[in-house]
Scaffold this motif. Sequence first.
Motif, PDB file in Angstrom:
ATOM      1  N   VAL A  23      53.509  51.491  27.620  1.00  0.00           N
ATOM      2  CA  VAL A  23      53.980  52.767  28.166  1.00  0.00           C
ATOM      3  C   VAL A  23      54.492  53.666  27.038  1.00  0.00           C
ATOM      4  CG1 VAL A  23      55.699  53.849  29.663  1.00  0.00           C
ATOM      5  CG2 VAL A  23      54.505  51.789  30.431  1.00  0.00           C
ATOM      6  N   ALA A  24      55.204  53.073  26.080  1.00  0.00           N
ATOM      7  CA  ALA A  24      55.727  53.858  24.964  1.00  0.00           C
ATOM      8  C   ALA A  24      54.609  54.451  24.116  1.00  0.00           C
ATOM      9  CB  ALA A  24      56.629  52.978  24.091  1.00  0.00           C
ATOM     10  N   LEU A  25      53.510  53.718  23.962  1.00  0.00           N
ATOM     11  CA  LEU A  25      52.417  54.178  23.106  1.00  0.00           C
ATOM     12  C   LEU A  25      51.567  55.275  23.746  1.00  0.00           C
ATOM     13  CD1 LEU A  25      51.160  50.889  21.433  1.00  0.00           C
ATOM     14  CD2 LEU A  25      52.698  52.619  20.526  1.00  0.00           C
ATOM     15  N   ARG A  26      51.748  55.505  25.033  1.00  0.00           N
ATOM     16  CA  ARG A  26      50.992  56.607  25.649  1.00  0.00           C
ATOM     17  C   ARG A  26      51.332  57.930  24.984  1.00  0.00           C
ATOM     18  NH1 ARG A  26      51.994  55.648  32.042  1.00  0.00           N
ATOM     19  NH2 ARG A  26      54.071  56.235  31.280  1.00  0.00           N
ATOM     20  N   ASP A  27      52.587  58.069  24.540  1.00  0.00           N
ATOM     21  CA  ASP A  27      53.007  59.307  23.879  1.00  0.00           C
ATOM     22  C   ASP A  27      52.951  59.199  22.365  1.00  0.00           C
ATOM     23  OD1 ASP A  27      53.558  60.459  26.362  1.00  0.00           O
ATOM     24  OD2 ASP A  27      55.578  59.588  26.395  1.00  0.00           O
ATOM     25  N   ARG A  28      52.584  58.031  21.856  1.00  0.00           N
ATOM     26  CA  ARG A  28      52.491  57.841  20.416  1.00  0.00           C
ATOM     27  C   ARG A  28      51.159  57.175  20.060  1.00  0.00           C
ATOM     28  NH1 ARG A  28      57.047  57.720  17.325  1.00  0.00           N
ATOM     29  NH2 ARG A  28      55.476  57.712  15.654  1.00  0.00           N
ATOM     30  N   PRO A  29      50.039  57.865  20.281  1.00  0.00           N
ATOM     31  CA  PRO A  29      48.739  57.253  19.976  1.00  0.00           C
ATOM     32  C   PRO A  29      48.572  56.908  18.497  1.00  0.00           C
ATOM     33  CG  PRO A  29      48.516  59.607  20.421  1.00  0.00           C
ATOM     34  CD  PRO A  29      49.903  59.219  20.807  1.00  0.00           C
ATOM     35  N   ASP A  30      49.371  57.530  17.641  1.00  0.00           N
ATOM     36  CA  ASP A  30      49.282  57.225  16.211  1.00  0.00           C
ATOM     37  C   ASP A  30      49.768  55.820  15.883  1.00  0.00           C
ATOM     38  OD1 ASP A  30      51.797  58.510  17.066  1.00  0.00           O
ATOM     39  OD2 ASP A  30      52.452  58.088  15.009  1.00  0.00           O
ATOM     40  N   LEU A  31      50.438  55.159  16.839  1.00  0.00           N
ATOM     41  CA  LEU A  31      50.981  53.820  16.600  1.00  0.00           C
ATOM     42  C   LEU A  31      50.172  52.714  17.265  1.00  0.00           C
ATOM     43  CD1 LEU A  31      54.793  54.558  17.122  1.00  0.00           C
ATOM     44  CD2 LEU A  31      53.534  54.433  14.968  1.00  0.00           C
ATOM     45  N   ILE A  32      49.047  53.064  17.871  1.00  0.00           N
ATOM     46  CA  ILE A  32      48.312  52.092  18.685  1.00  0.00           C
ATOM     47  C   ILE A  32      47.938  50.839  17.902  1.00  0.00           C
ATOM     48  CG2 ILE A  32      46.100  51.712  19.852  1.00  0.00           C
ATOM     49  CD1 ILE A  32      46.361  54.471  21.055  1.00  0.00           C
ATOM     50  N   ASP A  33      47.507  50.967  16.676  1.00  0.00           N
ATOM     51  CA  ASP A  33      47.054  49.806  15.892  1.00  0.00           C
ATOM     52  C   ASP A  33      48.133  49.263  14.970  1.00  0.00           C
ATOM     53  OD1 ASP A  33      44.473  49.911  17.006  1.00  0.00           O
ATOM     54  OD2 ASP A  33      43.878  51.481  15.595  1.00  0.00           O
ATOM     55  N   LYS A  34      49.382  49.687  15.178  1.00  0.00           N
ATOM     56  CA  LYS A  34      50.467  49.241  14.316  1.00  0.00           C
ATOM     57  C   LYS A  34      51.412  48.317  15.091  1.00  0.00           C
ATOM     58  CE  LYS A  34      50.350  53.457  11.516  1.00  0.00           C
ATOM     59  NZ  LYS A  34      51.115  54.633  11.026  1.00  0.00           N
ATOM     60  N   PRO A  35      52.165  47.470  14.376  1.00  0.00           N
ATOM     61  CA  PRO A  35      53.151  46.624  15.064  1.00  0.00           C
ATOM     62  C   PRO A  35      54.298  47.478  15.601  1.00  0.00           C
ATOM     63  CG  PRO A  35      53.314  46.361  12.688  1.00  0.00           C
ATOM     64  CD  PRO A  35      52.099  47.193  12.934  1.00  0.00           C
ATOM     65  N   VAL A  36      54.518  47.404  16.903  1.00  0.00           N
ATOM     66  CA  VAL A  36      55.542  48.206  17.559  1.00  0.00           C
ATOM     67  C   VAL A  36      56.416  47.292  18.404  1.00  0.00           C
ATOM     68  CG1 VAL A  36      56.014  50.061  19.200  1.00  0.00           C
ATOM     69  CG2 VAL A  36      54.104  50.278  17.591  1.00  0.00           C
ATOM     70  N   LEU A  37      57.722  47.494  18.312  1.00  0.00           N
ATOM     71  CA  LEU A  37      58.692  46.750  19.101  1.00  0.00           C
ATOM     72  C   LEU A  37      59.468  47.719  19.975  1.00  0.00           C
ATOM     73  CD1 LEU A  37      60.207  44.546  16.223  1.00  0.00           C
ATOM     74  CD2 LEU A  37      58.188  44.073  17.620  1.00  0.00           C
ATOM     75  N   VAL A  38      59.789  47.291  21.177  1.00  0.00           N
ATOM     76  CA  VAL A  38      60.636  48.086  22.066  1.00  0.00           C
ATOM     77  C   VAL A  38      61.954  47.349  22.230  1.00  0.00           C
ATOM     78  CG1 VAL A  38      60.935  49.003  24.389  1.00  0.00           C
ATOM     79  CG2 VAL A  38      58.699  49.100  23.287  1.00  0.00           C
ATOM     80  N   GLY A  39      63.050  48.039  21.967  1.00  0.00           N
ATOM     81  CA  GLY A  39      64.375  47.443  22.077  1.00  0.00           C
ATOM     82  C   GLY A  39      65.365  48.204  21.236  1.00  0.00           C
ATOM     83  N   GLY A  40      66.578  47.656  21.102  1.00  0.00           N
ATOM     84  CA  GLY A  40      67.592  48.271  20.262  1.00  0.00           C
ATOM     85  C   GLY A  40      67.230  48.138  18.799  1.00  0.00           C
ATOM     86  N   ALA A  41      67.575  49.128  18.009  1.00  0.00           N
ATOM     87  CA  ALA A  41      67.150  49.155  16.612  1.00  0.00           C
ATOM     88  C   ALA A  41      67.780  48.044  15.790  1.00  0.00           C
ATOM     89  CB  ALA A  41      67.484  50.517  15.999  1.00  0.00           C
ATOM     90  N   THR A  42      69.041  47.699  16.067  1.00  0.00           N
ATOM     91  CA  THR A  42      69.704  46.667  15.267  1.00  0.00           C
ATOM     92  C   THR A  42      70.313  45.559  16.105  1.00  0.00           C
ATOM     93  OG1 THR A  42      71.784  47.920  15.258  1.00  0.00           O
ATOM     94  CG2 THR A  42      70.254  48.288  13.428  1.00  0.00           C
ATOM     95  N   ARG A  43      70.537  45.805  17.386  1.00  0.00           N
ATOM     96  CA  ARG A  43      71.145  44.781  18.226  1.00  0.00           C
ATOM     97  C   ARG A  43      70.270  44.528  19.437  1.00  0.00           C
ATOM     98  NH1 ARG A  43      77.508  44.738  18.781  1.00  0.00           N
ATOM     99  NH2 ARG A  43      76.835  42.763  19.636  1.00  0.00           N
TER     100      ARG A  43
END
Length: 414
Positions: free
Chosen positions: A16-36
């Motif tokens: 769902v997050a990548l629908r607005d970020r097609p530039d990240l489709i082939d990259k490692p992407v994590l969903v969650g808090g940045a540090t915790r």
Amino acid sequence: MRTLLHVDMDAFYASVALRDRPDLIDKPVLVGGATRGVVLSATYPARVHGISGGMPMTRARRLCPEAVVLPPDFDAYAETARGIRAIFESVTAVVEAASIDEAFLDITGSLRRLGDPVGIGELIRAKVFDEQGITCSVGIGPTKFVAKLASNAAKPDGLREVTPGEVVPFLHQLPVEAMWGVGEATAEKLHRLGLHQVAELAYTPSETLQRAFGRHQGALLHDLAWGRDPRPVVSRPPERSVGSEETFGRDTDDETVVRRELLRMADRTASRMRAAGVMGRTVVLTIRFADYTQITRSGTMRELSDASGEIHARAIALWEALALRRARIRKVGVRVQGLVDRSEAHLQPELGEPEQGWREAEQAMDAAVARFGPKAVQRASLTRSRNHAEIERPDRAVGFSWPTNEPTLEEPSR
């Protein structure tokens, strides 16, 4: 003989997050808090580094330093889930949602109308991609257990059918870790018994398994190893709730900070209720401590409400009843349950109550925020520095949860 589908969204939050970020489709992407917090979802390029959902974010960042971390958007997830469920219900009325991103469908009664199971599965996959812009995997089988394992085998973005005649060969070549409800502890115990494949488990006498795992769990393991799973797909209406929760940037024992964040969560929850056109009466307070233990307390308001002040007052009363002393708090949350549509809510005004009050003022605030942004109108106490309450795990929004009757041998890791 039933024909069941298990439909599982592929890396749902990340997709769902990548629908607005097609530039990240082939990259490692994590969903969650940045540090915790933990990884809520990881794309498949990130999973090749050993990252999985439920892993602490700090560990995931060490495994893949180049990963892009995106904050979760629970509003978008809830809206997408509603659209996906509508697709399911266009195929069959018998839909059992196991979670926000997966569901079982009994399509036995739809075969004559829509054709063979594979065609129906491909129809669902095409509709989900066309209407929601994300992919899903579909498993087809005669039982829920087999359909679930078939969808796992089809990931990502695939379809796998296991016919009744293929059930035993399909199951027996799998490792015991693939069994439904077998986590690390159970798998380790099975390995100590010399059982590594489902075939070995199937040919172990049920009495032996019952002595090792208990009567119910041992019998369940044996039945599932042979594909026996009589449970039907059961449609349930969703339990509706709206809430917000926030993880502090660092653990705090400052009661002033906690109270201020409870106000912020109550304010945000009420705003979302008004946007969704719902009202509720039961307020649920969630507190997670520094050692990750969590407690919840609930209480009812005098009447149905979507007003920030009333929700906050009930949340504060629940907090004060806990009588905590210098407890280190990691996360707080405020949720309202038992929702009804505003048009169906009966409100009894008190004698002498003015025609216009806080509810109308908050509606005006909502309109200003919608037009000019989140900082257009704020409570004075919430404009102070938030050094002690930096958002690391954005809150949940409108939530829909369904109870499930899946067999579990232990609490799975999330």
